[in-house]
Structures are given as structure tokens and as C-alpha cells.
Write a protein that holds these residues in place. Structure first.
Motif, PDB file in Angstrom:
ATOM      1  N   ALA A 119       0.833  -1.209   0.000  1.00 59.71           N
ATOM      2  CA  ALA A 119       0.000   0.000   0.000  1.00 59.71           C
ATOM      3  C   ALA A 119       0.864   1.253   0.000  1.00 59.71           C
ATOM      4  O   ALA A 119       0.554   2.238  -0.690  1.00 59.71           O
ATOM      5  CB  ALA A 119      -0.930  -0.010   1.211  1.00 59.71           C
ATOM      6  N   ARG A 120       1.965   1.235   0.755  1.00 56.89           N
ATOM      7  CA  ARG A 120       2.859   2.391   0.779  1.00 56.89           C
ATOM      8  C   ARG A 120       3.479   2.625  -0.604  1.00 56.89           C
ATOM      9  O   ARG A 120       3.585   3.779  -1.045  1.00 56.89           O
ATOM     10  CB  ARG A 120       3.957   2.197   1.830  1.00 56.89           C
ATOM     11  N   LEU A 121       3.894   1.562  -1.255  1.00 55.60           N
ATOM     12  CA  LEU A 121       4.491   1.700  -2.583  1.00 55.60           C
ATOM     13  C   LEU A 121       3.472   2.232  -3.582  1.00 55.60           C
ATOM     14  O   LEU A 121       3.789   3.091  -4.412  1.00 55.60           O
ATOM     15  CB  LEU A 121       5.036   0.343  -3.055  1.00 55.60           C
ATOM     16  N   ILE A 122       2.261   1.717  -3.505  1.00 58.64           N
ATOM     17  CA  ILE A 122       1.203   2.169  -4.412  1.00 58.64           C
ATOM     18  C   ILE A 122       0.897   3.642  -4.186  1.00 58.64           C
ATOM     19  O   ILE A 122       0.792   4.431  -5.138  1.00 58.64           O
ATOM     20  CB  ILE A 122      -0.058   1.294  -4.220  1.00 58.64           C
ATOM     21  N   ALA A 123       0.752   4.031  -2.932  1.00 55.35           N
ATOM     22  CA  ALA A 123       0.448   5.428  -2.617  1.00 55.35           C
ATOM     23  C   ALA A 123       1.593   6.360  -2.991  1.00 55.35           C
ATOM     24  O   ALA A 123       1.380   7.516  -3.371  1.00 55.35           O
ATOM     25  CB  ALA A 123       0.123   5.566  -1.131  1.00 55.35           C
ATOM     26  N   MET A 124       2.818   5.863  -2.901  1.00 53.78           N
ATOM     27  CA  MET A 124       3.990   6.671  -3.193  1.00 53.78           C
ATOM     28  C   MET A 124       4.120   6.977  -4.686  1.00 53.78           C
ATOM     29  O   MET A 124       4.543   8.074  -5.063  1.00 53.78           O
ATOM     30  CB  MET A 124       5.251   5.936  -2.711  1.00 53.78           C
TER      31      MET A 124
END
Length: 245
Positions: free
Chosen positions: A217-222
């Protein structure tokens, strides 16, 4: 959907779809025609070949959920045919051929390719060796093969993140395999019974799954906008549905 919901929504479709070419009969035939002794040796040498000319323990570390001596046996048998990097390149040809065969009738694949490629291209590969090795292989130009290659890259990305989460939460490859896949697939991965009782580790597995999804999720949001991440989720579901018939 927010990034956590997107990460969760794409997890299972990508895991299933991204594995379909691996033990497909035509993939095995492609390996056999090149001299690989069996489909499993082709799988290990082909999938692990992007790591380069390494000892089998390096491949074991990247696969994790397979028993060490099985990886050693299959890696050595596979790389003896044409070397590690050539095996990796050939395996990607098998991957691309599967995409061309099964995704060619799906329209507007660019709707998946755009956000998937943006995410894949921008992820920092630190600690993600198998993902990094696969990403180093040039993407095919035609849309069906390119879309499917990106599916496999997203699958390997999550797989690498999940391995890190399992290690962090104290799970061995055998324990994680038993908890997630049961005894049948664990045996296929080379682990011989009798198996240990792992019921007391269920909370650790849940924690590893949550950590995996949080990291994705962090990678996607980033790297993706809200519109792009939801497009990725929608198009993943569409492609998965179209290829499951």
C-alpha cells in the motif's frame, strides 16, 4: 478505494494470474525443446536465472518457500543446460508467449499497462532481489506480452515484500508454506512429512500478511495517484476475469 484496499484487491488475482505460465504445458514443452530435463528444473533455472550465475543457496534465499536440497538439485540440473542468464531469458520468452496467447483478445490493455508500468518502474529495489532481476529484463513491445510481463513483475514484487515480512515475523519457509498452502503444496515444494504443528504461529502469519499489504500500500500510494491506483485495481480484475474462463 484507498491504497490499502487496492493492495488487498490486487493481491490474489495477481498471485494466481502471474503463476499460470509457470507450469503450463506449453512452457514445459518450450523448456524441453531446449534440453531442460523436466519442467521443474526449467522453472527453477528460469525464474531464478535472472539472479545470474550464483550458488543454489542464493536462489533458495530468493524462493524461500521451497526446501533447500530440492532447489539445489533443480538449479544445478537447470543451469547445466545453457547457464543461468540464458535460462532466465528463455523463461521470459515462455512468459511472453503465454501472455500473447491468453491476453491477445482483451481490449485496451494499455489501461492496465500504464499504471502497472509506472509503479514497477519507480519502486526502489532495495532488498527485492528477485523482483530487481526480473525488472532488469527488457519488457516486450506488444501489449499482450507486455501486460502479462507486468503482471509477473507485480507478483514478484509482492512476493519479495512478503518474504521480508515472513522473516521479520519469525516464520521459516516450511512454516509459512504450511500456514498459507497446507500440506499438499508444501510437499510439492520439497518438504517431506511428518510436518510440525504450526497452529500456534497463525498470528505471526496474519502479522506477516498485514505487513506485506501495508508495504504494498505504501508503494502504491507513493508512486500512483488515486485515479491510477483504482485503474490498476479495476484493470487487474478485468484481466483476471477474462483469463479465468
Amino acid at each position: 478505494m484507498n491504497s490499502a484496499q487496492v493492495a488487498s484487491a490486487i493481491s490474489q488475482p495477481l498471485s494466481s494470474l502471474g503463476a499460470k505460465y509457470m507450469l503450463d504445458a506449453e512452457t514445459m514443452a518450450h523448456g524441453a525443446s531446449a534440453g531442460y530435463p523436466n519442467g521443474f528444473a526449467y522453472y527453477v533455472a528460469g525464474r531464478g536465472g535472472v539472479l545470474g550465475d550464483v550458488d543454489s543457496d542464493v536462489v533458495y534465499s530468493a524462493f524461500m518457500f521451497f526446501e533447500r536440497s530440492l532447489i539445489d538439485k533443480l538449479w544445478k540440473a537447470g543451469v547445466a543446460v545453457e547457464g543461468a542468464r540464458a535460462a532466465g531469458k528463455r523463461y521470459m520468452q515462455s512468459c511472453d508467449d503465454w501472455g500473447r496467447k491468453h491476453l491477445s483478445t482483451i481490449e485496451n490493455l494499455d489501461l492496465f499497462i500504464a499504471p502497472a508500468e509506472k509503479l514497477i518502474s519507480n519502486v526502489d529495489s532495495s532488498g527485492l532481489s528477485l523482483f530487481a532481476g526480473l525488472r532488469a529484463e527488457p519488457l516486450p513491445q506488444d501489449a499482450p506480452a507486455r501486460a502479462y510481463r507486468l503482471v509477473t513483475l507485480l507478483r514478484e514484487l509482492r512476493g519479495c515484500v512478503h518474504i521480508a515480512a515472513c522473516v521479520t515475523h519469525g516464520l521459516s519457509g516450511l512454516e509459512a508454506s504450511l500456514l498459507s498452502s497446507g500440506e499438499g503444496l508444501t510437499k510439492l515444494h520439497g518438504w517431506a512429512p511428518p510436518y510440525p504443528d504450526v497452529s500456534h504461529l497463525s498470528q505471526s502469519r496474519e502479522a506477516a500478511e498485514k505487513a506485506t499489504n501495508d508495504a504494498m500500500a505504501r508503494l502504491i500510494a507513493m508512486h500512483l495517484t488515486d485515479v491510477e491506483m483504482n485503474q490498476l485495481a479495476d484493470q487487474t480484475a478485468r484481466i483476471s476475469s477474462a483469463t479465468s474462463a
